[in-house]
Every structure is written in C-alpha cells, then in structure tokens.
Design a protein around this motif. Structure first.
Motif, PDB file in Angstrom:
ATOM      1  N   TRP A 141       0.860  -1.182   0.000  1.00 24.31           N
ATOM      2  CA  TRP A 141       0.000   0.000   0.000  1.00 24.31           C
ATOM      3  C   TRP A 141       0.901   1.238   0.000  1.00 24.31           C
ATOM      4  O   TRP A 141       1.908   1.266   0.707  1.00 24.31           O
ATOM      5  CB  TRP A 141      -0.862   0.060   1.255  1.00 24.31           C
ATOM      6  N   ASN A 142       0.512   2.246  -0.723  1.00 25.61           N
ATOM      7  CA  ASN A 142       1.222   3.526  -0.664  1.00 25.61           C
ATOM      8  C   ASN A 142       0.253   4.554  -0.095  1.00 25.61           C
ATOM      9  O   ASN A 142      -0.660   5.020  -0.775  1.00 25.61           O
ATOM     10  CB  ASN A 142       1.702   3.957  -2.052  1.00 25.61           C
ATOM     11  N   ILE A 143       0.436   4.890   1.185  1.00 20.28           N
ATOM     12  CA  ILE A 143      -0.484   5.779   1.892  1.00 20.28           C
ATOM     13  C   ILE A 143       0.285   6.995   2.378  1.00 20.28           C
ATOM     14  O   ILE A 143       1.140   6.895   3.265  1.00 20.28           O
ATOM     15  CB  ILE A 143      -1.167   5.062   3.080  1.00 20.28           C
ATOM     16  N   LEU A 144       0.010   8.135   1.757  1.00 16.43           N
ATOM     17  CA  LEU A 144       0.656   9.396   2.129  1.00 16.43           C
ATOM     18  C   LEU A 144       2.172   9.263   2.136  1.00 16.43           C
ATOM     19  O   LEU A 144       2.874   9.784   3.012  1.00 16.43           O
ATOM     20  CB  LEU A 144       0.161   9.868   3.506  1.00 16.43           C
ATOM     21  N   THR A 190      -2.321  -0.817  13.309  1.00 14.04           N
ATOM     22  CA  THR A 190      -1.883  -2.211  13.241  1.00 14.04           C
ATOM     23  C   THR A 190      -1.121  -2.487  11.953  1.00 14.04           C
ATOM     24  O   THR A 190      -0.035  -3.086  11.978  1.00 14.04           O
ATOM     25  CB  THR A 190      -3.095  -3.162  13.348  1.00 14.04           C
ATOM     26  N   PHE A 191      -1.667  -2.053  10.821  1.00 18.25           N
ATOM     27  CA  PHE A 191      -0.997  -2.318   9.556  1.00 18.25           C
ATOM     28  C   PHE A 191       0.299  -1.523   9.405  1.00 18.25           C
ATOM     29  O   PHE A 191       1.262  -1.985   8.791  1.00 18.25           O
ATOM     30  CB  PHE A 191      -1.929  -2.011   8.382  1.00 18.25           C
ATOM     31  N   ILE A 192       0.343  -0.316   9.991  1.00 17.08           N
ATOM     32  CA  ILE A 192       1.530   0.540   9.853  1.00 17.08           C
ATOM     33  C   ILE A 192       2.634   0.154  10.836  1.00 17.08           C
ATOM     34  O   ILE A 192       3.811   0.071  10.453  1.00 17.08           O
ATOM     35  CB  ILE A 192       1.151   2.024  10.053  1.00 17.08           C
ATOM     36  N   ALA A 193       2.278  -0.095  12.103  1.00 17.53           N
ATOM     37  CA  ALA A 193       3.311  -0.264  13.133  1.00 17.53           C
ATOM     38  C   ALA A 193       3.161  -1.537  13.960  1.00 17.53           C
ATOM     39  O   ALA A 193       4.105  -2.338  14.061  1.00 17.53           O
ATOM     40  CB  ALA A 193       3.291   0.949  14.066  1.00 17.53           C
ATOM     41  N   ILE A 194       1.998  -1.750  14.572  1.00 15.79           N
ATOM     42  CA  ILE A 194       1.836  -2.866  15.504  1.00 15.79           C
ATOM     43  C   ILE A 194       2.087  -4.199  14.819  1.00 15.79           C
ATOM     44  O   ILE A 194       2.858  -5.040  15.311  1.00 15.79           O
ATOM     45  CB  ILE A 194       0.423  -2.848  16.138  1.00 15.79           C
ATOM     46  N   GLU A 216       3.356  -2.937   3.838  1.00 18.15           N
ATOM     47  CA  GLU A 216       3.152  -4.275   3.286  1.00 18.15           C
ATOM     48  C   GLU A 216       1.710  -4.724   3.520  1.00 18.15           C
ATOM     49  O   GLU A 216       1.198  -4.639   4.646  1.00 18.15           O
ATOM     50  CB  GLU A 216       4.124  -5.273   3.910  1.00 18.15           C
ATOM     51  N   LYS A 217       1.091  -5.207   2.464  1.00 12.36           N
ATOM     52  CA  LYS A 217      -0.318  -5.617   2.508  1.00 12.36           C
ATOM     53  C   LYS A 217      -0.395  -7.101   2.863  1.00 12.36           C
ATOM     54  O   LYS A 217      -0.718  -7.943   2.039  1.00 12.36           O
ATOM     55  CB  LYS A 217      -0.961  -5.343   1.150  1.00 12.36           C
ATOM     56  N   ILE A 218      -0.086  -7.416   4.128  1.00  9.29           N
ATOM     57  CA  ILE A 218      -0.031  -8.819   4.545  1.00  9.29           C
ATOM     58  C   ILE A 218      -1.017  -9.089   5.672  1.00  9.29           C
ATOM     59  O   ILE A 218      -1.377  -8.202   6.444  1.00  9.29           O
ATOM     60  CB  ILE A 218       1.389  -9.232   4.990  1.00  9.29           C
TER      61      ILE A 218
END
Length: 468
Positions: A219-222, A277-281, A227-229
């Motif tokens: 994913w490219n967000i801002l 969660t998707f970005i860091a956790i 990673e799209k996992i």
C-alpha cells in the motif's frame, strides 16, 4: 458424614468468616478469596473427611471437596455465615488485588487464552483424526486410509476444513477474548481479528516465498509504503491491537454522547486501530513473534537434549507458579508459524507423570481419604488437568512431585532428541497422542512409558517405606 459439622470445621480451619473476602465454587472445589492465607490451618483442613486437598493458585485458595458434595458444602457455608453468594468473577477480582504486576500479567494471558482453549483443543484432536486418515504407513504400507478407501476422501476433506478453521481465524478468536478482557466490546474484537486475516491480504504463511520472489503487495499511503499482509496464525499482533482497540473504545465512550455513539465509537475505534496495526503494531509484533519462534527452534536444534531436559523438568514448576499460561501463547505461535509445536508433547508427558505419581500413592497408601483423592485426581491428570493431583497430593507429600519431575524431565529429554512434534495443542494427557504427528507416535509412546514408569516406581517405593 455430618456436612454441617464438617463445614463448621472448614470455616474454623480457614480462619473464620472474617478471613473470607469472597467465596464461590466450581464442579469440585470451593474457590475462596482470603484476606490472609497465613491464617489457614492446612493440616486441620486436610484432615477433615469431606476435604480431599487444598492449594493456592492465582491469588485464590481452593479446597477440593468433590463433585456434588461441594455444592452442599457451599450452601452450608453460606448458611453458617453472613456472606452473600459470589460469582467466579467476584472471586477473581478480589484475588487479583493481592497479586504483584507479574502475576497480574500472567493472569491476563490466562484470562485471554483459556476461554479459546476448547476451540484450539478440538481443532487439535480433529487434526489428529485427519492425520490418521491421510498419512501413509499408519495402517497400510506406503498407503493412507483414503488411498485404500477413496470414497472417504471427501469426508476427510470436511474434517480438515473443520479442524483448520480455528487456526485460520485464530486472530478473531484472540481478538474476541482479548478485547473482552481489556474492557471493550468483544464484537469489535472479532471484527479486528477478521480484518487481520482478510482474504485480500497476502496470507502470512506465504509471506516468506513472496519476499524471496519480490512479490509482496504494497500500500502507498501518504508516502508510506506498507506491506499488505495478513496475520494468520499470529498471536502478538492481534493481542497488542486488541489492547489498543479496547483503550480507544473505552475512551471514546466516556466523551461521545450516547445518542451518536453507534455512529462514532465503532468506526473511529476500528479505523484508528486498523491503520496503527498495519503501519506499526503488525510489522513490529510479526518480527517479535518470528524472532521468538526462531530463537526457540535454534535452541532446541542446537541443544536438543538440554532443552528437553530443562523444559520437561521445569514445566511442573511453571504450573505451580501459573507461568505455564505464558507458554500456551508460545505453543499457538509455533503452530501458527511452523505448523507444529515441539513444546506441547512435553506438556502432555508432564501431566502424565504427575498422574502416574498420584496413582502410585493411591496403591501404596492405607489412608482411605488419600486413596480416593489420588484416584480421582490421577484420572483428571491423565485427562489434562493436573492441579488436583499436584496441589492435593504430590506437593503435599513432596516426594511424588519430585518423582514426577524426574520422569517428566527424562521423558522430555527423549522426545526432544527424537524430534517429536504435535500438529496442535490437544488434550494434555494420555489422549494427547492423537495430536502428535503420526510419524512420531512410537517415539511419543516410549516417552509416555518413561513418564509413567519412573514416577510410579519411585513414588510407590518411597510411599511404602514411609508407610504413608
């Protein structure tokens, strides 16, 4: 037996009504939150005809009475005192106040994983049945049951789907239990868990191959590349995310007017938690979980005999302190990451060893109360619940406990050297063989023999010499 008189004696041995903060009961035991456990006269308590043993765990003092009788004793206790009937949650809450931070953390893990354990154990047993049917060489040379009887192939496939569901959607189970434990809405926890295994995400079990091939979706967000996992079979990501979700939800409910809570609380809670969660956790905990798995595998590959000897020997002490709940999460992580666990077989053998020691006490003792307690707690231990055997008999007399520790350690040493693995967590006793990878059944049976024979012989000889 005069139950009222016996209950009066129990009350005196416990330090009187003023020493009992809250009381409830389960199927076999009185469960008590006491103000001061030092006031309990255990010798007097366990000499009573109706009492089969006592022990303290997780801040609760438990008195083993027996099925059916415990309900009558509890009613007598209520009638003898001015106490009101308490629920199990009341006793747990009262007991938790006496715990240190480490004990509270372990209890939190237990509160999260024990409610989902029946689903995991059921999945393990069904996977065992599936393995019996699909693996060659069990009943026929170089052929499986469904090779010989292909008409059963679809039935086996249905069994496999039912068995694998709990592990496929494990984050949803953990999310439900964890968010509930942290004070949030368990429905949000289920949704959070399902988000982490959404079919549009790259399956975690294929992540390694995707990294090698350079095909991990992004994913490219801002400007951030994420990673799209998914997090199939993972424990830590959903555990931490559930805590964050519960904290956000509880905080929002305090400041958002009731009239618009449905429109605000759930969307904001899930959106914020999902992005975090998707970005860091997720990535951080995914790395930690895999690091724990790789570390354990390295230790047991490089020093198999030592790892098996130590884990097999210390597991009974983990049960005594409550630390064994921590390793439940480790087992689930191992199964999720590698498809098997090498720790769980040693757990099953440890339970079997405790049961063998208590059965030896049953045959060696002349005390009718001890014989009855040993028989029932021995059956319980061989079916996976060791606390009655350990606290009611083995620790009470000490030498059966240490005989079981020796048997468990040697059995753990053997099965680790033979690389015995389980497909999942199952019933932690004799039926545990069905959760063992079929190619290791013979080795596990030898380990089981070690775990039975050594504790039984050592305990029986010492009990006879001491005229227990």
């Amino acid at each position: 037996m005069d139950l009222r008189q016996q209950t009066e004696e129990i009350l005196k041995a416990l330090g009187g009504e003023e020493n009992i903060h809250a009381a409830t009961h389960c199927v076999t035991r009185l469960r008590l939150a006491l103000n001061d456990e030092e006031q309990v006269d255990k010798e007097k308590l366990e000499s009573l005809d109706v009492v089969r043993g006592s022990f303290s765990t997780n801040g609760q003092f438990q008195v083993v009475i027996g099925q059916g009788t415990v309900d009558k004793v509890y009613k007598e206790l209520m009638s003898l005192t001015n106490m009101e009937q308490s629920s199990k949650e009341d006793v747990k809450t009262a007991s938790a106040q006496k715990m240190n931070p480490l004990q509270r953390a372990i209890k939190t893990l237990a509160d999260i994983f024990i409610p989902i354990l029946p689903a995991i154990v059921t999945a393990g047993l069904l996977l065992g049945i599936n393995n019996i049917l699909v693996n060659p060489g069990i009943f026929y040379d170089e052929q499986s049951v469904i090779d010989v009887f292909p008409q059963w192939a679809d039935v086996t496939n249905v069994i496999a789907i039912i068995a694998n569901t709990a592990f496929t959607f494990l984050p949803a189970l953990i999310g439900w239990s964890a968010v509930k434990r942290f004070g949030g809405s368990e429905l949000f926890g289920i949704v959070l868990g399902l988000i982490l295994v959404h079919p549009d995400l790259l399956n975690a079990w294929t992540y390694g191959d995707a990294v090698k091939d350079g095909t991990v979706p992004i994913w490219n967000i801002l400007g951030l590349e994420i990673e799209k996992i998914g997090y199939q079979g993972q424990v830590l990501p959903v555990l931490i995310a559930s805590w964050v979700l519960a904290r956000i939800e509880v905080g929002l409910r305090k400041v958002i007017p009731d009239s618009i809570q449905m429109l605000v609380v759930a969307p904001v809670s899930l959106l914020v938690t999902g992005f975090l969660t998707f970005i860091a956790i997720g990535p951080a905990m995914f790395a930690v979980g895999n690091g724990i798995t790789d570390g354990l595998i390295f230790i047991f590959e490089q020093y198999a005999w030592l790892g098996g000897l130590i884990y097999g020997g210390i597991y009974p002490f983990l049960v005594v302190t409550g630390f064994h709940h921590t390793f439940l999460a480790v087992d689930i992580q191992l199964v999720g990451s590698t498809g098997t666990t090498f720790l769980w077989p040693m757990l099953a053998l440890s339970n079997i060893a405790q049961g063998a020691a208590v059965f030896a006490m049953m045959l060696a003792t002349k005390d009718e109360n001890l014989r009855g307690l040993s028989g029932t707690s021995g059956v319980s231990a061989w079916l996976g619940v060791t606390e009655p055997a350990m606290f009611g008999v083995n620790i009470r007399y000490k030498f059966p406990f240490f005989a079981a520790v020796i048997g468990s350690a040697l059995a753990g040493l053997y099965v680790t050297l033979e690389s015995v693995k389980a497909t999942s967590i199952g019933v932690g006793g004799v039926p545990g063989v069905f959760s063992i990878v079929s190619g290791f059944w013979f080795e596990f049976m030898i380990g089981m023999t070690i775990a039975i024979v050594i504790p039984f012989i050592v305990t029986f000889i010492i009990a006879k010499r001491r005229n227990v």
